[in-house]
Design a protein around this motif. Structure first.
Motif, PDB file in Angstrom:
ATOM      1  N   TYR A  83      -1.311  -3.117  -4.349  1.00 21.07           N
ATOM      2  CA  TYR A  83      -0.799  -3.872  -5.237  1.00 21.07           C
ATOM      3  C   TYR A  83      -0.062  -5.177  -4.575  1.00 21.07           C
ATOM      4  O   TYR A  83       0.356  -5.419  -3.392  1.00 21.07           O
TER       5      TYR A  83
ATOM      6  N   ALA B  34      -0.863   4.413  -4.581  1.00 21.94           N
ATOM      7  CA  ALA B  34      -1.501   3.235  -4.966  1.00 21.94           C
ATOM      8  C   ALA B  34      -1.526   2.334  -3.890  1.00 21.94           C
ATOM      9  O   ALA B  34      -0.846   2.035  -2.959  1.00 21.94           O
ATOM     10  N   GLN B  35      -2.723   1.536  -3.944  1.00 21.55           N
ATOM     11  CA  GLN B  35      -3.159   0.822  -2.702  1.00 21.55           C
ATOM     12  C   GLN B  35      -3.633  -0.782  -3.443  1.00 21.55           C
ATOM     13  O   GLN B  35      -3.869  -0.888  -4.759  1.00 21.55           O
TER      14      GLN B  35
ATOM     15  N   THR C 276      -5.002  -0.583  -7.847  1.00 20.73           N
ATOM     16  CA  THR C 276      -5.610   0.726  -8.408  1.00 20.73           C
ATOM     17  C   THR C 276      -5.719   0.608  -9.847  1.00 20.73           C
ATOM     18  O   THR C 276      -4.627  -0.052 -10.718  1.00 20.73           O
ATOM     19  N   SER C 277      -6.648   1.017 -10.603  1.00 20.67           N
ATOM     20  CA  SER C 277      -6.702   0.999 -12.086  1.00 20.67           C
ATOM     21  C   SER C 277      -5.569   1.349 -12.881  1.00 20.67           C
ATOM     22  O   SER C 277      -5.102   2.983 -12.472  1.00 20.67           O
TER      23      SER C 277
ATOM     24  N   ASN D 270      -5.610   8.405 -12.709  1.00 20.26           N
ATOM     25  CA  ASN D 270      -4.912   7.780 -11.577  1.00 20.26           C
ATOM     26  C   ASN D 270      -3.568   8.372 -11.602  1.00 20.26           C
ATOM     27  O   ASN D 270      -2.730   8.167 -10.624  1.00 20.26           O
TER      28      ASN D 270
ATOM     29  N   ASP E  88       1.870   7.148  -9.984  1.00 17.65           N
ATOM     30  CA  ASP E  88       0.568   7.047  -8.931  1.00 17.65           C
ATOM     31  C   ASP E  88       1.382   6.786  -7.792  1.00 17.65           C
ATOM     32  O   ASP E  88       1.482   5.460  -7.553  1.00 17.65           O
TER      33      ASP E  88
ATOM     34  N   ASN F 208       0.818  -1.068   0.086  1.00 24.46           N
ATOM     35  CA  ASN F 208       0.022   0.066   0.031  1.00 24.46           C
ATOM     36  C   ASN F 208       0.963   1.319  -0.029  1.00 24.46           C
ATOM     37  O   ASN F 208       1.860   1.397   0.452  1.00 24.46           O
TER      38      ASN F 208
END
Length: 969
Positions: free
Chosen positions: A441, A438-439, A457-458, A464, A435, A378
């Motif tokens: 991963y 990002a969360q 995350t997209s 983003n 990004d 995260n």
């Protein structure tokens, strides 16, 4: 009297008429006899027409011609004549050479680039084109070649009539090789038939991964007058093909301290505080979870990507020969080659490198080798990266030779010329979307060569991301050679000859680099920052929620579909990357004035003067025939190098000389058995990039490498023993053992320190690198090159080839070739291993602890580039109409270089490549063919750390299918 040792027994190339047929039809092929440094060893092995080209028919006869070169040499020699080269589906010369015993290749982009000979890497091999030493430079995945290694991928294999590999030294053979001297030979128009002759080959080249089709065309035209006193020829080869490289990459593994592990904070506001500090700053507090995560190795930049290569290769040779009398021949040879490549990389990745401090680790798992093989991250730095490099190598060579018989016993050859290799990179651009918070991963390296990488995350939504960094790094590397040689031969008496000569060579190496690197919106400090057309707003204190770039729009992005990259189900395979034309225009990247990249602007000039004296003899010893050559070579090297040191361009001069005695001895127990022995002093001059003052700075890995103009050459004593049995036509069984005692061996010597301790100015740090913003953000690995204590190498080489004439019926048209090489070596290196503590206390109780330094130690290993095992095999079939061939090449694992970030060595795991060809001849002038290269679509498996064998990259390139026709006029 027959001139047993005459240079006329060694024409530099084959006849153009024969080459035409060898290039384009199987009917006839010209075989080159031994080069000028070789000689027939006995009257029985020499013939009255030894000065003429041998015209052979078919692949089998070309094998016999190559064996004649080997058999008629006192020294250890192997060769390939035009029939072999033209008949294999080889994309370039390196792939042709790998079929010689003891030679392995290193591939780049799915095709051969450099060779190793008997375990010694490409820098230990000298290459001569039409008798003159030269260097051809291209680029690989990282940069231009800044070594002495010869890049064989610059040349199409069709341009050359023969390749000759000298595995042992002779006084009359150019120095500079611990491994081998390779002769590349083009045409000899005076040996062609009278009048005009020509040929044309047209093929299509298809890559099944890229699903692209490209042309491959070769042709030649020659003319010779009826009297045989004047001839001229020109040949050309052109190919173009787009290929794909798909796979994954980690850019090594590293250690680092994370923000938190499974909810346990790792940093606090002070050494005694209970208040955790997230993402940046604070004091590290040791605990079991945080320490285990910090000391374990994790992938630095786990990623999948698509790499596209557009390659175009053009080569032209020309030759003019004039022989007004039987005693005089003048030759002028020219060669031009242009190799263009556009390399495009599109990656989706997470940048753990130097950003561990802001990342929270959840549910990590560890293996027994100290690796964090799975984890959820995260506040991760997700990065979409688009890289594009345009490169071009142009190679020119022009040489002239005057062969003169003064009397029937005295002759000389005067040779001179120049060559230039210019490897330019006018564009090397990287645009980055980030990004940084990002969360979710997740990575899973349980199957380390096919990892599961999933983005929470997209990575297809432009909103983003922010456009965070732009880079452009144009550069050029230029190598130039000027050569003048005089060779004299005197037949003193029957069976005794003296050779003498002098040489002058001037070699210059110059490389220059430039940068347009920058971060798009560094912390603005309360004011707007304008870059190109971008206006950045003021940002808050740096953190994951601050403004660090320019918001990405759909117009700045493009979508990438990964395709078949070996990824497991569940891997994120669709993502966006920067659209380079839109992003470079938006940032006005190419409108920025490039700055000099001082650490990559440097050069070396070497002037070599010297001479040799060699004695050749033949006779009988204890009733057995023998032949030998013995002599010594003297060379003086004057070296001048320049580079930036502490921001100042400095120049350093030095000189050294070497005496290089050598002995080659051949004994003939029977007509078809030869025992050989050789001993010689040999040298290879140091790597060019290591001879310049100053250093190169890697601000992404916090690594500095200093050059050393005082490095000594690699000096060695080489020993060879061989036994060869020519048991039937086109047949041989041989065994050779070899040993090299390397007396001096430059090595790198790493240490840890601060950037300030180097005395280098901050202006040398690459803009946009982590070190540019935080030069003391972590300890630097500082490596200097010093003269080491030496190394040793020993091995055995086995070879057998034969037609299967003993079989009944059509089976007798089969034949086989096989060889194996086993090598071992010992060298001592200073290496930087893993850190062993996550917290080294500061000087005061209130000081923050630092991450433990990498541990420097001494480690024994093999020489770089050395595979302990290598095998090659070919099974062929040939009758009057139909021919087929299949080949397999195996190269064992090898260490390629010292590694970084605590990994001890890095290199490549074993590879096996299978190629095949099928041909049918309709008439004497028309043949069609179908050929395949890399039929098993072998992956290139690169590792970091010799013991842990951590995944570095695992990529594949697809199969290449060639189909077409060859026509003779």
């Amino acid at each position: 009297m027959t001139k047993l040792f005459s240079s006329r027994t060694a024409q530099r190339g084959v006849s153009i008429g024969a080459l035409a047929i060898a290039l384009l039809l199987p009917a006839t092929v010209a075989a080159q006899t031994a080069p000028a440094t070789q000689a027939p060893t006995t009257p029985e092995l020499a013939s009255e027409d030894a000065g003429q080209d041998i015209v052979v028919t078919g692949f089998r006869q070309s094998l016999q011609a190559a064996l004649n070169v080997k058999k008629n040499s006192v020294a250890a020699v192997d060769s390939i004549v035009a029939e072999d080269i033209a008949k294999f589906p080889d994309q370039n010369l390196a792939e042709s050479l790998q079929r010689i015993p003891g030679i392995s290749i290193q591939r780049d982009g799915g095709e051969g680039r450099a060779i190793t000979v008997r375990g010694l890497g490409a820098q230990f091999t000298r290459v001569r084109v039409n008798g003159m030493e030269t260097v051809a430079t291209s680029t690989d995945g990282a940069s231009a070649n800044r070594d002495r290694a010869f890049d064989f991928n610059v040349f199409a294999s069709e341009l050359f009539s023969s390749l000759v590999v000298h595995k042992t030294a002779e006084a009359s053979l150019d120095e500079g090789s611990l491994g081998a001297v390779v002769d590349l030979n083009t045409g000899n128009p005076l040996a062609a038939k009278a009048g005009f002759s020509g040929a044309l080959s047209v093929q299509g080249s298809y890559n099944d991964l890229a699903k692209t089709l490209g042309p491959r065309v070769a042709g030649l035209l020659s003319w010779r007058n009826d009297a045989g006193t004047f001839g001229a020829s020109v040949s050309a080869a052109y190919s173009k093909l787009n290929t794909l490289e798909l796979g994954n990459n980690t850019t090594r593994w590293a250690q680092g301290r994370f923000d938190s592990v499974n909810g346990t904070p790792c940093f606090y506001s002070s050494n005694t505080s209970a208040t955790p500090v997230a993402n940046a700053g604070g004091f590290y507090r040791p605990n079991a979870a945080c320490d285990q995560a910090a000391l374990a190795f994790h992938p630095r930049i786990p990623r999948y990507g698509v790499i596209t290569r557009e390659r175009e290769r053009l080569g032209i040779t020309g030759s003019v020969q004039f022989a007004p009398t039987d005693s005089t021949k003048i030759s002028i040879d020219g060669l031009y080659s242009r190799f263009k490549e556009t390399r495009d990389e599109q990656w989706i990745e997470v940048l753990l490198r130097t950003n561990e401090r802001s990342i929270d680790v959840v549910n990590p798992t560890y293996d027994t080798k100290g690796n964090m093989v799975t984890a959820t991250l995260n506040d991760a730095w997700v990065r979409a990266e688009h890289y594009n490099r345009k490169s071009q190598t142009e190679f020119y060579q022009l040489g002239g030779t005057w062969d003169q018989d003064v009397t029937d016993k005295l002759r000389f050859t005067l040779l001179g010329g120049f060559s230039k290799s210019n490897a330019s990179i006018p564009q090397e651009t990287t645009i980055i979307f980030d990004d940084r918070d990002a969360q979710g991963y997740k990575y899973d390296y349980t199957n380390s060569r096919s990892p599961l990488l999933t983005f929470g995350t997209s990575v297809t939504d432009p909103s983003n991301f922010q456009l965070a960094e732009i880079r452009d790094r144009p550069s050029s590397t230029i190598n130039k050679f000027r050569t003048a040689q005089l060779r004299v031969e005197w037949d003193v008496a029957e069976g005794f000859q003296i050779k003498a000569g002098g040489v002058y060579r001037r070699f210059s190496f110059d490389t220059a680099g430039f940068t347009r690197d920058t971060v798009v919106c560094p912390n603005a400090g309360g004011k707007d920052v304008v870059l190109g057309t971008i206006t950045c707003s003021p940002s808050s204190a740096f953190g994951p929620t601050s403004v660090y770039g320019f918001p990405v729009t759909a117009a700045l992005a493009q979508t990438v579909n990964l395709g078949s990259a070996g990824q497991p189900a569940g891997t994120t395979s669709t993502y966006i990357v920067p659209n380079l034309p839109a992003a470079t225009a938006f940032t006005n990247l190419y409108g920025r004035t490039p700055a000099i990249d001082a650490s990559n602007t440097r050069g070396v000039v070497e002037k070599v003067t010297g001479g040799y004296l060699e004695f050749n003899a033949k006779g009988e010893l204890l009733g057995l025939r023998y032949a030998l050559n013995a002599g010594t070579r003297y060379v003086k090297t004057d070296q001048s190098s320049y580079g930036f040191n502490s921001g100042v361009n400095v120049s350093v001069r030095r000189s050294y000389d070497d005496w290089l005695p050598s002995l080659n001895f051949a004994l003939y127990p029977t007509e078809n058995i030869i025992a050989r022995a050789a001993v010689a002093k040999v040298i290879t001059r140091p790597t060019l990039g290591n001879l310049t003052p100053g250093g190169t700075i890697d601000g992404f890995n916090y690594r500095i490498t200093f050059g050393n103009p005082q490095l000594d050459p690699f000096r060695a004593t080489a020993y060879d023993l061989a036994l060869e049995w020519y048991f039937a036509p086109q047949s041989i069984a041989s065994v050779a053992v070899f040993k090299k005692d390397i007396e001096s061996f430059p090595v790198s010597q790493p240490s840890n320190g601060t950037y300030a301790s180097t005395g280098l100015p901050l202006s040398l740090l690459p803009p946009g690198s982590p070190a540019a913003g935080a030069p003391e953000g972590q300890p630097w690995t500082i490596t200097g090159n010093v003269n080491g204590t030496g190394a040793s190498l020993k091995g055995i080489e086995l070879s057998v080839q034969a037609p299967f004439k003993f079989l009944p019926g059509f089976l007798k048209n089969f034949g086989g070739i096989a060889n194996a090489t086993f090598v071992n070596s010992t060298a001592t290196y200073t290496v930087s291993g893993p850190a062993v503590t996550a917290c080294v206390p500061g000087a005061l109780p209130t000081s923050a602890c630092t991450f433990g330094p990498l541990v420097t130690s001494t480690r024994n290993g093999t020489l770089f580039g050395l595979s302990k095992q290598a095998f090659n095999g070919t099974l062929y079939y040939e009758d009057s109409k139909f021919s087929a061939r299949g080949s397999i090449s195996y190269r064992g694992p090898y260490v390629d270089a010292n590694s970084a970030t605590g990994n001890v060595f890095e290199g490549y795991n074993a590879t096996t490549n299978i190629d095949a060809s099928v041909r049918y001849r309709f008439t004497k002038w028309l043949e069609v063919s179908l050929e395949g290269a890399n039929l098993t679509d072998t992956y290139r498996d690169r590792y970091t750390d010799l013991n842990a064998n951590r995944a570095y990259e695992n990529n594949h390139f697809g199969r290449t299918i060639l189909f077409g026709a060859r026509v003779k006029m």
